[in-house]
Design a protein around this motif. Structure first.
Motif, PDB file in Angstrom:
ATOM      1  N   ASN A 115      14.367  -1.150  11.268  1.00 19.90           N
ATOM      2  CA  ASN A 115      13.611  -1.150  10.028  1.00 19.90           C
ATOM      3  C   ASN A 115      12.142  -0.824  10.419  1.00 19.90           C
ATOM      4  O   ASN A 115      10.987  -1.117   9.554  1.00 19.90           O
ATOM      5  N   ARG A 116      11.907   0.034  11.293  1.00 16.22           N
ATOM      6  CA  ARG A 116      10.551   0.929  11.511  1.00 16.22           C
ATOM      7  C   ARG A 116      10.208   1.519  10.228  1.00 16.22           C
ATOM      8  O   ARG A 116       8.802   1.093   9.872  1.00 16.22           O
ATOM      9  N   SER A 117      11.137   2.325   9.441  1.00 15.95           N
ATOM     10  CA  SER A 117      10.674   2.696   8.253  1.00 15.95           C
ATOM     11  C   SER A 117      10.277   1.887   7.009  1.00 15.95           C
ATOM     12  O   SER A 117       9.143   2.141   6.591  1.00 15.95           O
ATOM     13  N   LYS A 118      10.850   0.561   7.205  1.00 12.18           N
ATOM     14  CA  LYS A 118      10.517  -0.180   6.210  1.00 12.18           C
ATOM     15  C   LYS A 118       8.906  -0.864   6.474  1.00 12.18           C
ATOM     16  O   LYS A 118       8.182  -0.898   5.645  1.00 12.18           O
ATOM     17  N   ALA A 119       8.871  -1.279   7.699  1.00 12.32           N
ATOM     18  CA  ALA A 119       7.480  -1.749   8.126  1.00 12.32           C
ATOM     19  C   ALA A 119       6.292  -0.455   7.865  1.00 12.32           C
ATOM     20  O   ALA A 119       5.145  -1.078   7.256  1.00 12.32           O
ATOM     21  N   GLU A 120       6.699   0.520   7.900  1.00 14.47           N
ATOM     22  CA  GLU A 120       5.748   1.844   7.706  1.00 14.47           C
ATOM     23  C   GLU A 120       5.487   1.622   6.147  1.00 14.47           C
ATOM     24  O   GLU A 120       4.297   2.015   5.837  1.00 14.47           O
ATOM     25  N   ASP A 121       6.801   1.661   5.357  1.00 14.08           N
ATOM     26  CA  ASP A 121       6.278   1.600   3.795  1.00 14.08           C
ATOM     27  C   ASP A 121       5.746   0.486   3.528  1.00 14.08           C
ATOM     28  O   ASP A 121       4.814   0.452   2.501  1.00 14.08           O
ATOM     29  N   LEU A 122       5.769  -0.458   3.955  1.00 13.84           N
ATOM     30  CA  LEU A 122       5.032  -1.977   3.826  1.00 13.84           C
ATOM     31  C   LEU A 122       3.359  -1.480   4.067  1.00 13.84           C
ATOM     32  O   LEU A 122       2.562  -1.881   3.139  1.00 13.84           O
ATOM     33  N   LEU A 123       3.082  -1.184   5.141  1.00 15.47           N
ATOM     34  CA  LEU A 123       1.808  -0.890   5.441  1.00 15.47           C
ATOM     35  C   LEU A 123       1.150   0.285   4.883  1.00 15.47           C
ATOM     36  O   LEU A 123       0.147   0.223   4.525  1.00 15.47           O
ATOM     37  N   ARG A 124       1.893   1.273   4.473  1.00 13.84           N
ATOM     38  CA  ARG A 124       1.343   2.560   3.707  1.00 13.84           C
ATOM     39  C   ARG A 124       0.789   1.849   2.383  1.00 13.84           C
ATOM     40  O   ARG A 124      -0.436   2.005   1.843  1.00 13.84           O
ATOM     41  N   ALA A 125       2.071   1.260   1.842  1.00 11.36           N
ATOM     42  CA  ALA A 125       1.597   0.474   0.511  1.00 11.36           C
ATOM     43  C   ALA A 125       0.280  -0.247   0.486  1.00 11.36           C
ATOM     44  O   ALA A 125      -0.639  -0.333  -0.262  1.00 11.36           O
ATOM     45  N   ALA A 126       0.294  -1.100   1.619  1.00  9.24           N
ATOM     46  CA  ALA A 126      -0.819  -2.092   1.682  1.00  9.24           C
ATOM     47  C   ALA A 126      -2.333  -1.530   1.877  1.00  9.24           C
ATOM     48  O   ALA A 126      -3.020  -1.899   1.264  1.00  9.24           O
ATOM     49  N   VAL A 127      -2.323  -0.118   2.521  1.00 10.49           N
ATOM     50  CA  VAL A 127      -3.495   0.382   2.891  1.00 10.49           C
ATOM     51  C   VAL A 127      -3.751   1.032   1.261  1.00 10.49           C
ATOM     52  O   VAL A 127      -4.898   1.022   0.977  1.00 10.49           O
ATOM     53  N   GLN A 128      -2.910   1.324   0.516  1.00 14.12           N
ATOM     54  CA  GLN A 128      -3.232   1.921  -0.804  1.00 14.12           C
ATOM     55  C   GLN A 128      -3.716   0.680  -1.722  1.00 14.12           C
ATOM     56  O   GLN A 128      -4.682   0.787  -2.538  1.00 14.12           O
ATOM     57  N   ASP A 129      -3.107  -0.252  -1.507  1.00 13.41           N
ATOM     58  CA  ASP A 129      -3.895  -1.543  -2.354  1.00 13.41           C
ATOM     59  C   ASP A 129      -5.238  -1.781  -2.140  1.00 13.41           C
ATOM     60  O   ASP A 129      -6.089  -2.375  -2.680  1.00 13.41           O
ATOM     61  N   SER A 130      -5.697  -1.273  -0.686  1.00 14.98           N
ATOM     62  CA  SER A 130      -6.739  -1.880  -0.362  1.00 14.98           C
ATOM     63  C   SER A 130      -8.093  -0.890  -1.044  1.00 14.98           C
ATOM     64  O   SER A 130      -9.193  -1.214  -1.109  1.00 14.98           O
ATOM     65  N   LYS A 131      -7.236   0.094  -1.474  1.00 13.70           N
ATOM     66  CA  LYS A 131      -8.220   1.265  -2.200  1.00 13.70           C
ATOM     67  C   LYS A 131      -9.315   1.532  -1.269  1.00 13.70           C
ATOM     68  O   LYS A 131      -9.303   2.117  -0.414  1.00 13.70           O
ATOM     69  N   SER A 132     -10.523   1.174  -1.634  1.00 14.92           N
ATOM     70  CA  SER A 132     -11.852   1.233  -0.818  1.00 14.92           C
ATOM     71  C   SER A 132     -11.737   0.274   0.063  1.00 14.92           C
ATOM     72  O   SER A 132     -11.420  -0.935  -0.094  1.00 14.92           O
ATOM     73  N   SER A 133     -12.053   0.609   1.421  1.00 12.52           N
ATOM     74  CA  SER A 133     -11.775  -0.495   2.528  1.00 12.52           C
ATOM     75  C   SER A 133     -12.750  -1.771   2.354  1.00 12.52           C
ATOM     76  O   SER A 133     -13.886  -1.510   1.735  1.00 12.52           O
ATOM     77  N   PRO A 134     -12.385  -2.824   2.525  1.00 11.41           N
ATOM     78  CA  PRO A 134     -13.387  -4.083   2.567  1.00 11.41           C
ATOM     79  C   PRO A 134     -14.514  -3.806   3.354  1.00 11.41           C
ATOM     80  O   PRO A 134     -14.408  -3.210   4.456  1.00 11.41           O
TER      81      PRO A 134
END
Length: 737
Positions: free
Chosen positions: A345-364
């Motif tokens: 499930n490594r690729s799934k974890a990467e997909d989750l993190l990639r989308a989470a980074v995108q959600d952060s938009k500009s970093s906190p």
């Protein structure tokens, strides 16, 4: 008689099903319960013994039962953890001391990574395994008896083991049983830990959004997890939320997400997500580079992760039975993490993190001092993704194969492996998207299509992603789903399968196997006609006399038959003098057949012909798959046939150029002579009457009665009463209806 009672404590409402739910026991052992015997002995002990069946060899109702190993499950509930520790130690000491007294040194393996105390014990002789664990006041045990199955009791040892038996002996090998025992122990530990913590697991559906993991869904929404994993969330547990006392952090949340209903971590898709907002970028970067490890647990770095501002992947407890994978990345001061247990499930974890980074938009960003006012800007308008096309990269085609041919097994079955390729998705607003599909394929609901290495181009107007289509993907129309923080969009593509895959799926519930490969996309006219021919042949052997023989057709594509199967299973055609379209032996229940697409009616006939051989062997008392005794059939067929051939001038038949001729007759046209329906029926028959077994006589007469009735209109057959008497004899013994 089937007994299906569950072990229930006489002193409480607790039941062993609360720790070892029967459906999950059967799922792990790939078997169906025959008896479940309650042997609970006290208020503190719940115990049950299972006898299960993997299936049946031959007919699924009346075939030879294939038993799974006997299974004993026990739960001891102590008054406190001290008493439980003593009970656990006494149990292990009794086992090891008993084996030592018998001169047997057991193999042991610590499982302490998954419980306060746990051990796996197996016999050095293979087969039986047992596992024991203590968690708090609970002591749990799983004992699986050794498996003593012998392939020789089912099949001819000189021929390949039928596929269903290959699966059976593989499923219950010593190593496989050991793995199943561990999974059952992990399952029960999950239940016991739930009782200890007081966490309630909903019986149906996921927890309400925000009820358990609301804060953690800020960067890992449940809908996204379900989309990437292709599964519904069963329940969630919020581990930590809100302000954290750890110096240098402002906000955090950690959520355990359960996708597999058996709660077993071994090989499961369960995971944990987390985020932490630090007071500075450097603190987040340090945490992403190496996770905090106050307990000094064994940790090994696996890889650097190029997502956001960077991160790492670590494996925790690499040498334990249940290693944990920890992936963390940061974007500015925001640290994002995914823990998982299934190494695939490594690729799934990467997909989750990639989308989470995108959600952060500009970093906190850290809170500014009071003297500095943060700048504000208008939030840009967002739009949902739109898909205009999906194609296989480099082509204009929107179809993807459900796996590709890999190799042949030793007995000629085609093996398929996952399809790895690239998909091009065109449209707009595609940046930051993750990809999934609605194709589940198998009964477990596992995702049949995965996407990796998703790259965005042309300002979000194109995505290129690696696509993996698994061999169990359902054929036909499938929706590819694009999801990002602005919404979701679907687009249909087609999943294709080959003729081989179509045949395997069409007959998945029947004991029919296929050798060789039919590579063209299916269904097509050739495959449809082949199925009709197979079913036509099977319809001729659906009476009880054939069904009790558990006949298994093994049908080969013509090239595979000519290249190796005929010689391997039916003997050398050169020494025989003719090519065979099929063969059968008394040592097993398999009939080997050629599927010549240019003459499929002959396949239908050959199914009956070879099955008639099996029934003949049975009446001779020589059919080994099931008990058989000689009947009166052979004596009666000899009584009718011997007088016909003693003075027959057309015997012995001759073989020339692979064709059969009556002696002295240069015409190979099939015609009856001397009580035989055509030439091949008299092969191996001689006028001296010695060693005449009449195998081909019986099989050709059976075959012709069903498929070539015109042969009985020849004067020889119409005027010779022997033919009618032989047909009546075949009817009496169930060769024909």
């Amino acid at each position: 008689m089937i007994q299906l009672n569950a072990a229930v404590s006489p002193c409480s409402d607790d039941s062993i099903d609360n720790y070892f739910p029967r459906p999950q026991v059967e799922s792990i052992f790939k078997a169906t319960t025959v008896t479940a015997k309650d042997i609970t002995s006290s208020c503190n002990d719940l115990e049950i013994q299972y006898k299960m069946i993997f299936g049946r060899y031959g007919d699924q109702t009346t075939g030879i039962p294939l038993s799974a190993p006997d299974l004993s499950l026990k739960v001891h509930v102590s008054i406190n953890s001290t008493e439980a520790r003593n009970y656990y130690q006494d149990t292990i000491n009794a086992i090891t001391q008993g084996s030592a007294n018998s001169g047997i040194k057991l193999n042991t393996q610590s499982l302490s990574a998954v419980a306060e105390e746990a051990i796996l014990i197996s016999s050095p002789l293979g087969g039986g395994s047992s596992a024991y664990a203590r968690q708090g006041k609970y002591v749990l045990s799983v004992i699986a008896g050794s498996f003593a199955g012998n392939p020789a009791q089912f099949a001819d040892p000189n021929k390949p083991l039928p596929p269903i038996l290959q699966q059976y002996f593989s499923e219950y090998s010593a190593e496989s049983v050991k793995s199943k025992v561990q999974d059952l122990l992990f399952l029960s530990l999950g239940k016991a830990k739930t009782k200890l913590t007081g966490t309630t697991i909903p019986s149906t559906g996921p927890a309400e959004t925000g009820k358990d993991c609301g804060p953690a869904e800020k960067y890992f929404p449940k809908s996204r997890v379900e989309s990437i994993y292709g599964k519904k969330i069963i329940y969630t547990i919020l581990v930590k939320a809100g302000a954290v006392n750890q110096a240098g952090t402002k906000e955090s949340a950690n959520c355990r997400i359960f996708l597999d209903p058996n709660n077993s971590l071994s090989g499961s898709d369960n995971l944990a997500t987390s985020y932490v907002v630090y007071n500075s970028n450097s603190l987040a970067a340090n945490a992403a580079a190496k996770p905090d490890n106050p307990a000094n647990i064994q940790m090994n770095k696996v890889a650097d992760i190029n997502i956001g501002d960077g991160g790492t992947l670590w494996i925790v407890g690499a040498n334990s039975p249940l290693p944990t994978y920890m992936m963390q990345v940061h974007k500015g001061p925001l640290l994002l993490g995914v823990l998982y247990w299934n190494s695939n499930n490594r690729s799934k974890a990467e997909d989750l993190l990639r989308a989470a980074v995108q959600d952060s938009k500009s970093s906190p960003t850290p809170s500014p001092s009071k003297s500095v006012q943060p700048s504000t800007s208008k939030t840009p308008e967002t739009k949902a993704p739109v898909i205009t096309s999906i194609t296989r990269s480099g082509t204009k085609n929107s179809d993807f194969p459900a796996g590709v041919f890999s190799d042949f097994t030793s007995d000629g079955q085609a093996l398929y492996k996952y399809y790895y390729g690239y998909a091009t998705i065109r449209g707009k607003n595609l940046s930051g998207s993750v990809l999934s599909s609605d194709n589940k394929g198998n009964l477990a609901g596992d995702p049949a299509i995965e996407f990796r290495k998703i790259e965005s181009y042309d300002n979000g107007k194109m995505l290129i992603a690696q696509i993996i289509v698994k061999t169990f993907a359902k054929e036909g129309a499938t929706n590819i789903i694009v999801t990002n923080h602005n919404g979701q969009s679907k687009y249909p593509v087609t999943i294709t399968i080959t003729g081989t895959q179509y045949l395997q799926r069409f007959y998945k519930d029947k004991p029919i196997f296929f050798g060789g490969d039919w590579p063209d996309k299916a269904p097509n006219s050739n495959i449809t006609n082949l199925i009709q021919a197979i079913n036509k042949g099977l319809s001729t052997i659906n009476n009880p006399n054939y069904q009790k023989l558990f006949i298994i057709p093994y049908i080969f594509e013509a090239d595979a038959w000519n290249d190796f199967a005929e010689t391997r299973f039916c003997g050398d055609s050169a020494s025989r003098g003719f090519r065979a379209a099929g063969c059968a032996s008394p040592g097993d229940s398999i009939i080997y057949l050629e599927a010549d697409l240019s003459d499929l009616d002959w396949l239908s006939q050959t199914i009956l012909h070879e099955s008639a051989h099996k029934l003949h062997f049975y009446n001779l008392g020589k059919y080994f798959p099931i008990p058989s005794r000689p009947s009166g059939f052979q004596a009666r067929i000899k009584t009718l046939s011997d007088p016909e051939i003693a003075y027959c001038i057309y015997i012995p038949v001759e073989t020339l150029g692979g064709r059969f001729y009556w002696f002295g007759d240069n015409d190979p046209l099939r015609k009856p002579r001397c009580g035989f329906i055509y030439q091949y029926g008299a092969s191996g028959v001689y006028r001296d009457l010695k060693n005449n077994d009449y195998y081909e006589h019986v099989a050709t007469l059976t075959q012709a009665h069903v498929f070539a009735g015109d042969l009985f209109n020849y004067p020889e057959a119409k005027n010779n009463p022997a033919y009618g008497k032989e047909i009546n004899l075949l009817k009496e013994y169930g060769f024909i209806k």
